[in-house]
Design an enzyme around this catalytic site. Structure first.
Site, PDB file in Angstrom:
ATOM      1  CE  LYS A  22      -4.688  -7.451  -1.041  1.00 44.65           C
ATOM      2  NZ  LYS A  22      -5.398  -6.525  -2.319  1.00 44.65           N
ATOM      3  CB  SER A  23       0.842  -3.536  -1.984  1.00 47.17           C
ATOM      4  OG  SER A  23      -0.070  -3.278  -1.319  1.00 47.17           O
ATOM      5  NE  ARG A  27       3.992  -1.966  -5.906  1.00 51.05           N
ATOM      6  CZ  ARG A  27       2.346  -1.858  -5.697  1.00 51.05           C
ATOM      7  NH1 ARG A  27       1.701  -2.847  -5.205  1.00 51.05           N
ATOM      8  NH2 ARG A  27       1.531  -1.031  -5.690  1.00 51.05           N
ATOM      9  N   GLY A  94      -7.965  -4.760  -8.214  1.00 50.50           N
ATOM     10  CA  GLY A  94      -7.211  -3.419  -8.199  1.00 50.50           C
ATOM     11  C   GLY A  94      -5.620  -3.683  -8.365  1.00 50.50           C
ATOM     12  CB  SER A 167      -4.034   6.342  -6.101  1.00 53.13           C
ATOM     13  OG  SER A 167      -4.064   4.913  -6.419  1.00 53.13           O
ATOM     14  CG  ASP A 320      -6.079  -1.185   2.240  1.00 52.98           C
ATOM     15  OD1 ASP A 320      -6.554  -0.205   1.141  1.00 52.98           O
ATOM     16  OD2 ASP A 320      -4.581  -2.167   1.484  1.00 52.98           O
ATOM     17  NE  ARG A 393      -7.329  -4.848   2.695  1.00 54.99           N
ATOM     18  CZ  ARG A 393      -6.426  -6.100   3.029  1.00 54.99           C
ATOM     19  NH1 ARG A 393      -6.505  -6.468   3.949  1.00 54.99           N
ATOM     20  NH2 ARG A 393      -5.747  -5.837   2.100  1.00 54.99           N
TER      21      ARG A 393
HETATM   22  C1  S3P Z   1      -2.889  -0.647  -3.845  1.00 55.74           C
HETATM   23  C2  S3P Z   1      -3.188   0.701  -3.095  1.00 55.74           C
HETATM   24  C3  S3P Z   1      -3.731   0.771  -2.375  1.00 55.74           C
HETATM   25  C4  S3P Z   1      -4.803  -0.031  -1.908  1.00 55.74           C
HETATM   26  C5  S3P Z   1      -4.352  -1.419  -1.898  1.00 55.74           C
HETATM   27  C6  S3P Z   1      -2.997  -2.307  -2.804  1.00 55.74           C
HETATM   28  C7  S3P Z   1      -1.368  -1.588  -4.076  1.00 55.74           C
HETATM   29  O1  S3P Z   1      -4.760   1.462  -3.269  1.00 55.74           O
HETATM   30  O2  S3P Z   1      -6.126   0.106  -0.730  1.00 55.74           O
HETATM   31  O3  S3P Z   1      -5.330  -2.368  -1.463  1.00 55.74           O
HETATM   32  O4  S3P Z   1      -0.737  -2.407  -3.428  1.00 55.74           O
HETATM   33  O5  S3P Z   1      -0.719  -0.573  -4.292  1.00 55.74           O
HETATM   34  P1  S3P Z   1      -4.795   3.254  -4.142  1.00 55.74           P
HETATM   35  O6  S3P Z   1      -3.713   3.000  -4.905  1.00 55.74           O
HETATM   36  O7  S3P Z   1      -6.218   2.892  -4.840  1.00 55.74           O
HETATM   37  O8  S3P Z   1      -4.816   3.629  -2.795  1.00 55.74           O
END
Ligand code: S3P
Length: 432
Positions: A22-23, A27, A94, A167, A320, A393
């Site tokens: 997902k991350s 990106r 987020g 983070s 996560d 989750r």
């Molecule tokens: C993520 C970073 C993490 C993670 C989120 C995805 C990302 O959050 O918990 O599910 O893709 O950069 P934080 O940066 O708030 O720790």
């Protein structure tokens, strides 16, 4: 309202191909959109969160084609996005909200970001403050440091930011804004969070460096950038999604599962380290490496797990996975201590609360603390009504707990798995 009924399992067998990370999927759309030329993304995760990112960039003039085997992003260059004709809807995501805020801070037009009720209650001061100190003009429209966020054009200057939290979303927002700044920008975090942005920016031609310090803190730095250049990206499987199947294979007796194509980037692989310290029988095979990201297939066999401590610099590498680790801990012999994980409180739900209430409903012994929880493992889990509270989750972790329980488990609002893993229940059932 959707509900899933999970029956106790007496053994899981087979192979699972893990959907894209997902991350990295987020990106790849973001960098592809602000690069020159086309970016071809294979094994992209078509989940609700990543589709929110696609939706936002489409509204800013980026043509994104969804082919059967890949996604094609026709990049508009670093300064080629066009003003959106309305609010940019970031849904439950987020990552979309915070990283996009970094990109939008550098644009010459105004924009507004807003998401669902959960997203709009998550803290945004952590990105508003550093971005505004770069010269951005971001306001929380309800004056509560949450989205909706209004972002007006500003001239950005480089900063050296010391983040109080490890983070990746904060780090990435600042680095992305740093592409548009007049001088170098750096972010130092107390310990290293996932580094996908740094790796991908380097592949797209940005001048980005990373440094680890003796005290465990880490600095990522970027130079201002003229242009990024479109790339071919092969997204590895998401270790956060793989974790549910690894846990299921370990917890259910008579199981053997090959979990295929799992991203093993060391900034994400804390879950595997904890599995080892709990005595898990897991073997990594078929290792490969592309675009700076490692991957492997993971062979998992049922194991008698023991409790462990999960803390410190390990936390950002498995943040996560803590809900599923808590389920594993409840089934393990002995005590598991999870600490330094106050960030759990600001995820899609307060996961210290949602993990505790659901583990207790299944008969486990768990004590919440201010920055984690203490779990006394070993008592058999009983089936229960699980309140996912729309947190993907939590729904997936307790579906696995349900397989290990002695009677039927009901997962409320189970459709929330669409956020990161729309085929989750189908994949799980394929192992029955
Ligand atoms: C993520 C970073 C993490 C993670 C989120 C995805 C990302 O959050 O918990 O599910 O893709 O950069 P934080 O940066 O708030 O720790």
């Amino acid at each position: 309202m959707s509900v899933r009924y999970i029956q106790p399992s007496c053994g899981l067998k087979g192979e699972i191909d893990i959907p894209g990370d997902k991350s990295i999927s987020h990106r790849s759309i973001m960098l592809g959109s602000i690069a020159q030329g086309t970016t071809e993304i294979t094994h992209f995760l078509k989940s609700a969160d990543c589709l929110s990112t696609i939706g936002c960039f489409r509204r800013m003039g980026v043509e994104i084609e969804e082919k059967k085997e890949y996604i094609l992003v026709h990049g508009r260059g670093l300064r080629g996005l066009t003003p959106p004709d309305g609010i940019l809807d970031t849904g439950n995501s987020g990552t979309t909200t915070r990283l996009l805020a970094g990109i939008l801070a550098g644009q010459s037009f105004s924009s507004t970001l807003s998401g669902d009720a959960s997203l709009n209650s998550r803290p945004m001061a952590r990105i508003i403050a550093p971005l505004n100190s770069m010269g951005a003009d971001i306001t929380s429209l309800n004056h509560d440091d949450c989205a909706p966020l209004r972002i007006n054009p500003g001239n950005l200057c480089g900063i050296h930011y010391h983040s109080p939290v490890a983070s990746a979303q904060v780090k990435s927002a600042i680095l992305l804004a740093g592409l548009y700044a007049d001088e170098e920008t750096s972010v130092t975090e107390p310990s290293l969070s996932r580094n996908h942005t740094e790796l991908m920016l380097q592949n797209f031609g940005a001048c980005v460096t990373s440094t680890m310090h003796r005290d465990g803190s880490a600095t990522a730095q970027t130079e201002p950038c003229r242009e990024l250049f479109g790339q071919q990206i092969l997204v590895p499987g998401d270790i956060s999604s793989a974790a549910y199947f690894i846990a299921a294979g370990l917890l259910i007796p008579h199981s053997e599962i090959l979990v295929k194509n799992v991203g093993t980037n060391f900034t994400r692989a804390g879950f595997l380290k904890v599995c080892e310290s709990m005595g898990a029988d897991i073997t990594l095979v078929n290792r490969s490496f592309e675009g700076g990201e490692g991957r492997a297939d993971i062979l998992v066999k049922s194991s008698a797990l023991k409790g462990t401590d999960i803390e410190g610099a390990l936390i950002p590498t498995l943040i996560d996975e803590i809900p599923i680790l808590a389920v594993m801990a409840a089934c393990a012999e002995g005590t598991t201590l999870i600490k330094d994980a106050a960030e759990l409180k600001v995820k899609e739900t307060n996961r210290i609360v949602t993990v505790t209430e659901n583990l207790k409903a299944m008969g486990a012994s768990v004590t919440p603390t201010d920055d984690g929880m203490i779990i006394e493992g070993g008592a058999p889990l009983s089936g229960a009504h699980i309140q996912s509270r729309l947190d993907h989750r939590i729904a997936m972790s307790f579906a696995v707990a349900g397989l290990a329980a002695s009677s039927e488990t009901v997962i409320e609002d189970s459709q929330c798995v669409d956020v990161s893993y729309p085929e989750f229940f189908a994949s799980l059932e394929s192992l029955y």
